[in-house]
Design an enzyme around this catalytic site. Structure first.
Site, PDB file in Angstrom:
ATOM      1  N   ASP A 165     114.527  14.498 -48.082  1.00 13.72           N
ATOM      2  CA  ASP A 165     113.618  15.336 -48.867  1.00 13.72           C
ATOM      3  C   ASP A 165     113.704  16.806 -48.448  1.00 13.72           C
ATOM      4  O   ASP A 165     112.839  17.611 -48.799  1.00 13.72           O
ATOM      5  CB  ASP A 165     112.175  14.843 -48.744  1.00 13.72           C
ATOM      6  CG  ASP A 165     111.703  14.711 -47.304  1.00 13.72           C
ATOM      7  OD1 ASP A 165     112.428  15.178 -46.390  1.00 13.72           O
ATOM      8  OD2 ASP A 165     110.624  14.148 -47.085  1.00 13.72           O
ATOM      9  N   LYS A 167     100.072  34.362 -43.272  1.00 20.06           N
ATOM     10  CA  LYS A 167     101.403  34.220 -42.691  1.00 20.06           C
ATOM     11  C   LYS A 167     101.989  32.860 -43.033  1.00 20.06           C
ATOM     12  O   LYS A 167     101.255  31.880 -43.176  1.00 20.06           O
ATOM     13  CB  LYS A 167     101.344  34.366 -41.173  1.00 20.06           C
ATOM     14  CG  LYS A 167     101.206  35.795 -40.679  1.00 20.06           C
ATOM     15  CD  LYS A 167     101.370  35.830 -39.163  1.00 20.06           C
ATOM     16  CE  LYS A 167     101.279  37.245 -38.638  1.00 20.06           C
ATOM     17  NZ  LYS A 167     101.425  37.285 -37.173  1.00 20.06           N
TER      18      LYS A 167
END
Length: 222
Positions: free
Chosen positions: A106, A148
């Site tokens: 994935d 962030k």
């Protein structure tokens, strides 16, 4: 070189899509995850891949058989889940080369495999990411607030490995490499890492991941 793609999971967090198709065939920009990964691996000269499958493995086989992939594909089929360590050990029986790559089924990224290849038994690592706001505090007061995605000097496993064939003998027949061999090798000083900054990296675990990655994927894998 050869690469192993760990693609045997159920992808439960992507239900109901994965009730009908296995996670490797979940589309990003109308192209299945596994096709993006094959394109990525081909860019670094990988000429043969071994796909570790379990859930709906015939669907994956049938899909790739009708595609002109341009590289040799073998399948290592798990009758019951073996974990990442067991899956690599089983698939490793098809590998004669001195070393090989492993990528989680994935993971979508532009990490440079040529750099990873320079170290033996190495994990690709990226700076830890967070989607939450970061607070800096002093004496109970917030002094700074910033959004962030990367936390400097904190590194996470990117789910891509360059492994020596010798590691296969130490892998469990059933169990995860991340919980068995890697901790043991780390204690013995036998485990390396290559750190990658400012790279694109997605683990497709949710519909939000699918959405975000789809917007970037044509830039990530060219």
């Amino acid at each position: 070189m050869k690469a192993i793609i760990l693609a045997g999971g159920r992808g439960k967090r992507l239900r109901p899509i994965t009730d009908y198709v296995p996670k490797p065939l979940v589309p990003l920009k109308n192209i299945p995850i596994i096709e993006w990964q094959i394109k990525y691996l081909k860019k670094f000269g990988i000429d043969e891949i071994i796909i570790c499958t379990g859930y709906k493995q015939e669907t994956i086989k049938n899909h790739l058989n009708v595609k002109k992939i341009g590289m040799k594909i073998n399948f290592s089929v798990e009758k019951s889940p073996l974990g990442t360590g067991g899956a690599i050990k089983k698939a490793g029986k098809m590998i004669n080369e001195k070393s090989f790559f492993v990528i989680n089924g994935d993971t979508i990224t532009n990490i440079d495999l040529n750099k990873l290849k320079k170290k033996s038994n190495a994990i690709a690592s990226i700076e830890l990411r967070t989607n939450f706001g970061i607070l800096e505090t002093d004496d109970g007061k917030i002094t700074k607030f910033s959004e962030k995605k990367e936390i400097s000097d904190s590194w996470m496993n990117a789910g891509i490995y360059h492994l020596e064939k010798e590691i296969l003998k130490d892998l469990p027949s059933k169990g995860d490499i991340e919980k068995t061999v890697f901790p043991d090798y780390a204690k013995k000083g036998k485990l390396n890492t290559v750190k990658f900054k400012n790279v694109k990296w997605y683990s497709i675990d949710s519909f939000k991941d699918m959405e975000e990655c789809s917007l970037e994927i044509e830039k990530i894998i060219k």
